[in-house]
Write an enzyme that holds these catalytic residues in place. Structure first.
Site, PDB file in Angstrom:
ATOM      1  N   HIS A  56     -58.938 -21.877 -38.577  1.00  8.43           N
ATOM      2  CA  HIS A  56     -59.792 -22.040 -37.381  1.00  8.43           C
ATOM      3  C   HIS A  56     -58.976 -22.434 -36.153  1.00  8.43           C
ATOM      4  CE1 HIS A  56     -63.305 -22.905 -40.303  1.00  8.43           C
ATOM      5  NE2 HIS A  56     -63.451 -21.673 -39.829  1.00  8.43           N
ATOM      6  N   GLU A  75     -63.577 -18.143 -29.668  1.00  9.58           N
ATOM      7  CA  GLU A  75     -62.318 -17.655 -30.240  1.00  9.58           C
ATOM      8  C   GLU A  75     -61.911 -16.321 -29.630  1.00  9.58           C
ATOM      9  OE1 GLU A  75     -64.606 -18.549 -33.632  1.00  9.58           O
ATOM     10  OE2 GLU A  75     -62.834 -19.116 -34.807  1.00  9.58           O
ATOM     11  N   ARG A 104     -68.712 -21.955 -49.534  1.00  7.72           N
ATOM     12  CA  ARG A 104     -67.419 -22.338 -50.135  1.00  7.72           C
ATOM     13  C   ARG A 104     -67.425 -23.808 -50.521  1.00  7.72           C
ATOM     14  NH1 ARG A 104     -63.755 -20.293 -45.344  1.00  7.72           N
ATOM     15  NH2 ARG A 104     -65.430 -18.968 -44.574  1.00  7.72           N
ATOM     16  N   GLY A 112     -69.243 -24.041 -38.726  1.00  8.10           N
ATOM     17  CA  GLY A 112     -69.943 -22.751 -38.724  1.00  8.10           C
ATOM     18  C   GLY A 112     -70.195 -22.365 -40.163  1.00  8.10           C
TER      19      GLY A 112
HETATM   20  P1  ADP Z   1     -69.402 -17.691 -38.222  1.00  9.54           P
HETATM   21  O1  ADP Z   1     -68.923 -17.257 -36.854  1.00  9.54           O
HETATM   22  O2  ADP Z   1     -68.340 -18.340 -39.050  1.00  9.54           O
HETATM   23  O3  ADP Z   1     -70.200 -16.673 -38.967  1.00  9.54           O
HETATM   24  P2  ADP Z   1     -71.117 -19.516 -36.798  1.00  9.54           P
HETATM   25  O4  ADP Z   1     -70.199 -20.414 -36.058  1.00  9.54           O
HETATM   26  O5  ADP Z   1     -71.881 -18.494 -36.032  1.00  9.54           O
HETATM   27  O6  ADP Z   1     -70.387 -18.900 -38.048  1.00  9.54           O
HETATM   28  O7  ADP Z   1     -72.167 -20.444 -37.584  1.00  9.54           O
HETATM   29  C1  ADP Z   1     -73.121 -19.891 -38.435  1.00  9.54           C
HETATM   30  C2  ADP Z   1     -73.966 -21.008 -39.035  1.00  9.54           C
HETATM   31  O8  ADP Z   1     -74.479 -21.852 -37.990  1.00  9.54           O
HETATM   32  C3  ADP Z   1     -75.209 -20.492 -39.741  1.00  9.54           C
HETATM   33  O9  ADP Z   1     -74.939 -20.244 -41.087  1.00  9.54           O
HETATM   34  C4  ADP Z   1     -76.180 -21.618 -39.603  1.00  9.54           C
HETATM   35  O10 ADP Z   1     -76.072 -22.456 -40.737  1.00  9.54           O
HETATM   36  C5  ADP Z   1     -75.705 -22.415 -38.401  1.00  9.54           C
HETATM   37  N1  ADP Z   1     -76.651 -22.371 -37.273  1.00  9.54           N
HETATM   38  C6  ADP Z   1     -76.783 -21.427 -36.321  1.00  9.54           C
HETATM   39  N2  ADP Z   1     -77.771 -21.726 -35.464  1.00  9.54           N
HETATM   40  C7  ADP Z   1     -78.283 -22.915 -35.886  1.00  9.54           C
HETATM   41  C8  ADP Z   1     -79.337 -23.772 -35.436  1.00  9.54           C
HETATM   42  N3  ADP Z   1     -80.072 -23.481 -34.354  1.00  9.54           N
HETATM   43  N4  ADP Z   1     -79.578 -24.894 -36.141  1.00  9.54           N
HETATM   44  C9  ADP Z   1     -78.841 -25.208 -37.231  1.00  9.54           C
HETATM   45  N5  ADP Z   1     -77.841 -24.445 -37.697  1.00  9.54           N
HETATM   46  C10 ADP Z   1     -77.561 -23.324 -37.047  1.00  9.54           C
END
Ligand code: ADP
Length: 402
Positions: A182, A380, A242, A211
């Site tokens: 990250h 990013e 994970r 995330g």
């Molecule tokens: P990546 O880019 O690694 O796919 P993100 O940074 O977009 O991941 O994060 C995705 C995760 O963020 C989702 O799996 C969810 O759990 C969480 N998420 C997104 N929006 C919300 C929200 N409004 N409330 C709580 N969790 C959220």
């Protein structure tokens, strides 16, 4: 259209892409973002402009887009009319592993690709997918400048103490190290801190990238000194699917007592653990927050507990903590998780402002809190575009001199 930079983030079954226009003064402005997902299963290309208006939403049958190179063709087909036939000046790629040698982004050539290929055994699920579009562009457009930006690079500033496992020297020498990941997200946060919170930008900052993958980074004066992730992106915090930190004895037990294959264990550790494994419900924090099931509560409590534990150890690495930053999907959007984490680290001097936190304000700690608590959205892709532009300018200068 003006000159532009294409950013590509290729995963196992998706390619995410963003196009940035290079405006005057080398200001980067995002023109659109999109992704092609379900490669090899249910391919779909979806793209929006900065106003979230849909530019494309197309699906194909699986044989039409069987792999990442085929997906890249679809991305190029989409791009052509959008950019008026004018190719981007450069392509910036997210590459998960830069190994011990890359502490900065690098201009890609055949030698670099060969070096990055040697790192595939260290990131077998990600590295081959990251390299596929690089190779495809090298073949089709050998003169188009490509830049690789690494998730590991930002952490190469770690001391030897932080870089090692307590394993025999030979393993360290062959690259079994605590790399941390990250890095592009942490680097972006480090870049933003001087304008968002000038008082603490040079101080001791813990950043939590929460995330679907999750890790934390300890930074002093914007440089990484420690991270929760190690040799692979499995270590440290529990994540969506994970496991996070795990006693290696568990793996031995699964192999020797239960006769499980390395592949089966790998699959479980990456796909069936974390919030999903603990709750048995979902890997998505939104779903868990809205569930009444006690297993959902257990999974979220565990997540916050492990973040708090890690904060203690990262603070120890820095001899204290001046600020705590939340970022990525959960960090940016889940006030309930932020509150639960900050309550657990109140002993370190973090005093939450409940109102500011609920309103998703940038500063969510109370005035006078010993630890400044912040929410900073990560970017990013912009970090990749920024690096790519910088190397593109340096490359042009070199060419001119030569
Ligand atoms: P990546 O880019 O690694 O796919 P993100 O940074 O977009 O991941 O994060 C995705 C995760 O963020 C989702 O799996 C969810 O759990 C969480 N998420 C997104 N929006 C919300 C929200 N409004 N409330 C709580 N969790 C959220």
């Amino acid at each position: 259209m003006t000159e532009s930079i294409l950013v590509i983030n290729a995963g196992s079954s998706s390619i995410k892409f963003q196009l940035f226009a290079i405006e005057s003064g080398d200001r980067l402005e995002r023109r659109f973002k999109g992704q092609i997902e379900g490669v090899g299963t249910r391919p779909r290309l979806f793209a929006v402009n900065p106003n979230r208006e849909i530019l494309s939403d197309v699906t194909w049958s699986a044989p039409d887009v069987p792999d990442v190179p085929a997906a890249l063709e679809k991305v190029v087909e989409f791009l052509r009319p959008q950019i008026g036939g004018r190719l981007p000046c450069a392509v910036g790629h997210r590459v998960v592993h830069g190994g011990p040698m890359y502490s900065d982004p690098v201009v890609i050539n055949a030698r670099v690709v060969a070096q990055l290929e040697r790192l595939v055994p260290m990131a077998p699920l990600h590295q081959p997918n990251n390299l596929a579009p690089i190779r495809a562009v090298l073949e089709r457009r050998p003169h188009l400048l490509q830049v690789a930006c690494f998730d590991t690079a930002f952490h190469r500033s770690h001391s030897e103490l932080a870089d090692r496992f307590a394993l025999p020297e030979q393993l360290y020498a062959e690259g079994v190290r605590r790399y941390g990941f990250h890095g592009l997200s942490y680097e972006y946060i480090a870049m933003r801190l001087p304008s968002v919170a000038p008082d603490i930008a040079q101080g001791r900052v813990v950043t939590a990238h929460l995330g679907s993958g999750a890790s934390m980074c300890a930074m002093i004066d914007g440089r990484s000194v420690e991270s929760t992730m190690g040799f692979t992106a499995l270590d440290g915090l529990p994540m969506g699917t994970r496991c996070g930190q795990l006693d290696p004895g568990v793996i031995l037990y699964l192999m020797m007592e239960k006769g499980q294959s390395a592949k089966a264990i790998e699959h479980m550790l990456y796909h069936d653990c974390g919030l999903k494994g603990l709750s048995g419900i979902s890997n998505d924090v939104r779903e868990l927050l809205s569930s009444q099931d006690p297993r959902a509560k257990l999974a979220l409590d565990y997540f916050c507990y492990r973040i708090a534990l890690a904060t203690g150890s990262l603070a120890a690495a820095m001899g204290g903590i001046d600020a705590f930053v939340f970022t990525a999907g959960i960090g940016e959007n889940a006030p309930a998780i932020r509150e639960a984490v900050l309550r657990r680290i109140a002993w370190l001097g973090a005093e939450i402002s409940v109102q500011a936190n609920k309103k998703n304000e940038t500063c969510i700690s109370r005035k006078g809190s010993k630890v400044t608590c912040l929410v900073i959205p990560t970017n990013e892709e912009l970090m990749i575009a920024t690096h790519t532009l910088r190397l593109m300018r340096a490359h042009a200068l070199q060419e001119k001199r030569a």
